[in-house]
Design a protein around this motif. Sequence first.
Motif, PDB file in Angstrom:
ATOM      1  N   LEU A  65       0.915  -1.155   0.018  1.00 35.16           N
ATOM      2  CA  LEU A  65      -0.149   0.003  -0.180  1.00 35.16           C
ATOM      3  C   LEU A  65       0.991   1.332  -0.035  1.00 35.16           C
ATOM      4  CD1 LEU A  65      -2.790  -0.945   2.605  1.00 35.16           C
ATOM      5  CD2 LEU A  65      -2.964  -0.805   0.117  1.00 35.16           C
ATOM      6  N   LEU A  66       1.785   1.398   0.964  1.00 33.44           N
ATOM      7  CA  LEU A  66       2.637   2.655   1.139  1.00 33.44           C
ATOM      8  C   LEU A  66       3.993   1.934   0.987  1.00 33.44           C
ATOM      9  CD1 LEU A  66       0.602   4.439   3.880  1.00 33.44           C
ATOM     10  CD2 LEU A  66       0.653   4.778   1.180  1.00 33.44           C
ATOM     11  N   HIS A  67       4.972   2.926   0.495  1.00 36.97           N
ATOM     12  CA  HIS A  67       6.481   2.580   0.405  1.00 36.97           C
ATOM     13  C   HIS A  67       7.066   3.540   1.185  1.00 36.97           C
ATOM     14  CE1 HIS A  67       9.921   1.132  -1.511  1.00 36.97           C
ATOM     15  NE2 HIS A  67      10.359   2.173  -1.854  1.00 36.97           N
ATOM     16  N   ARG A  68       8.314   2.934   2.011  1.00 41.51           N
ATOM     17  CA  ARG A  68       9.115   3.782   2.782  1.00 41.51           C
ATOM     18  C   ARG A  68       8.409   4.666   4.015  1.00 41.51           C
ATOM     19  NH1 ARG A  68      14.309   4.192   0.958  1.00 41.51           N
ATOM     20  NH2 ARG A  68      14.254   6.558   1.540  1.00 41.51           N
ATOM     21  N   ILE A  69       7.659   4.254   4.699  1.00 39.48           N
ATOM     22  CA  ILE A  69       7.310   4.747   6.049  1.00 39.48           C
ATOM     23  C   ILE A  69       8.425   4.837   7.010  1.00 39.48           C
ATOM     24  CG2 ILE A  69       5.521   4.890   7.876  1.00 39.48           C
ATOM     25  CD1 ILE A  69       3.804   3.014   6.121  1.00 39.48           C
ATOM     26  N   PRO A  70       8.852   6.239   7.236  1.00 36.01           N
ATOM     27  CA  PRO A  70       9.852   6.286   8.209  1.00 36.01           C
ATOM     28  C   PRO A  70       9.476   6.112   9.653  1.00 36.01           C
ATOM     29  CG  PRO A  70       8.760   8.688   7.408  1.00 36.01           C
ATOM     30  CD  PRO A  70       8.155   7.331   6.836  1.00 36.01           C
ATOM     31  N   LEU A  71      10.525   5.419  10.492  1.00 39.60           N
ATOM     32  CA  LEU A  71      10.429   5.229  11.882  1.00 39.60           C
ATOM     33  C   LEU A  71      11.075   6.364  12.868  1.00 39.60           C
ATOM     34  CD1 LEU A  71      11.493   1.565  12.239  1.00 39.60           C
ATOM     35  CD2 LEU A  71       9.055   2.588  11.819  1.00 39.60           C
ATOM     36  N   VAL A  72      10.537   6.692  13.969  1.00 36.90           N
ATOM     37  CA  VAL A  72      10.899   7.768  14.766  1.00 36.90           C
ATOM     38  C   VAL A  72      11.351   7.403  16.163  1.00 36.90           C
ATOM     39  CG1 VAL A  72       9.650   9.704  13.249  1.00 36.90           C
ATOM     40  CG2 VAL A  72       8.715   8.309  15.374  1.00 36.90           C
ATOM     41  N   CYS A  91     -11.773  -1.426  -3.860  1.00 35.72           N
ATOM     42  CA  CYS A  91     -11.601   0.037  -3.242  1.00 35.72           C
ATOM     43  C   CYS A  91     -10.271   0.527  -3.022  1.00 35.72           C
ATOM     44  CB  CYS A  91     -12.520   0.282  -1.902  1.00 35.72           C
ATOM     45  SG  CYS A  91     -14.247   0.324  -2.010  1.00 35.72           S
ATOM     46  N   LEU A  92      -9.541  -0.359  -2.709  1.00 37.13           N
ATOM     47  CA  LEU A  92      -8.079   0.441  -2.569  1.00 37.13           C
ATOM     48  C   LEU A  92      -7.306   0.259  -3.765  1.00 37.13           C
ATOM     49  CD1 LEU A  92      -6.397  -2.020   0.213  1.00 37.13           C
ATOM     50  CD2 LEU A  92      -7.013   0.485   0.369  1.00 37.13           C
ATOM     51  N   ALA A  93      -7.874  -0.687  -4.998  1.00 35.49           N
ATOM     52  CA  ALA A  93      -7.216  -0.460  -6.036  1.00 35.49           C
ATOM     53  C   ALA A  93      -7.792   0.961  -7.000  1.00 35.49           C
ATOM     54  CB  ALA A  93      -7.456  -1.884  -6.997  1.00 35.49           C
ATOM     55  N   SER A  94      -8.999   1.211  -6.634  1.00 33.20           N
ATOM     56  CA  SER A  94      -9.592   2.317  -7.750  1.00 33.20           C
ATOM     57  C   SER A  94      -9.245   3.685  -6.908  1.00 33.20           C
ATOM     58  CB  SER A  94     -11.085   2.170  -7.415  1.00 33.20           C
ATOM     59  OG  SER A  94     -11.598   2.248  -6.210  1.00 33.20           O
ATOM     60  N   ALA A 122      -0.738  -3.416  -9.656  1.00 32.96           N
ATOM     61  CA  ALA A 122      -1.675  -3.761 -10.750  1.00 32.96           C
ATOM     62  C   ALA A 122      -1.933  -5.189 -10.405  1.00 32.96           C
ATOM     63  CB  ALA A 122      -1.214  -3.671 -12.125  1.00 32.96           C
ATOM     64  N   ASP A 123      -3.154  -5.598 -10.785  1.00 33.68           N
ATOM     65  CA  ASP A 123      -3.464  -7.051 -10.473  1.00 33.68           C
ATOM     66  C   ASP A 123      -2.655  -8.210 -10.902  1.00 33.68           C
ATOM     67  OD1 ASP A 123      -5.922  -6.362  -9.626  1.00 33.68           O
ATOM     68  OD2 ASP A 123      -7.097  -6.705 -11.402  1.00 33.68           O
TER      69      ASP A 123
END
Length: 195
Positions: free
Chosen positions: A46-53, A179-182, A188-189
């Motif tokens: 879903l999301l790439h490279r979420i930083p840690l603190v 819903c996430l895909a749209s 992609a699938d």
Amino acid sequence: DRHPGISVSLWEKRTGPQLAALADGSLDLAMVYGHPSTADFRYRRLLHRIPLVAVVGRQHRWAHRSHVPFAELRDQDCVLFAREQCPAMYDAILRSAAQTRISLNITQIADDPGATAHIVSVRPLVGFASLPRAVSAGMGSSDTDPVAVKLVDPVPTLDLHVVWRADEQNPAVAMFLDCLASTAPALADDQVLTA
């Protein structure tokens, strides 16, 4: 109601407990850091490279700093969680320690994020959280809350994945994934990953 008979309940849990609940059927879908390594699950990033603190109490000497080089953790006592609670986050933290050639001094284990926040508020320890978790928890928004401090050089990061059972039959899961895909720039699938 467009979809009678479908109900949705949300819970906040770390990755390990979510995957265990997914495996035993008490959870239909999980949003976790990292991805599972079993063919029993399918997943999509879903999301790439979420930083840690770093998370510290108001009295900690880092509380008023905007960022701290990761290597400065060498001189700090840390509170961490057991690896099975969130393997990807645990590994990202230790990988950053290895990159900076330091050892973390883990003096306390706390598997609950709320307990970690409390511990760093009353003891001079450093905990860890994802930046979105720190923001959603309001860290630093009041005089009693713990404070999130950005870690740099390196910035430990994680990817967020949605995970479901490979044999999932719940129509709510399929609708959620649609819903996430749209609405998000998801894979992609033909790029949906299987463990």
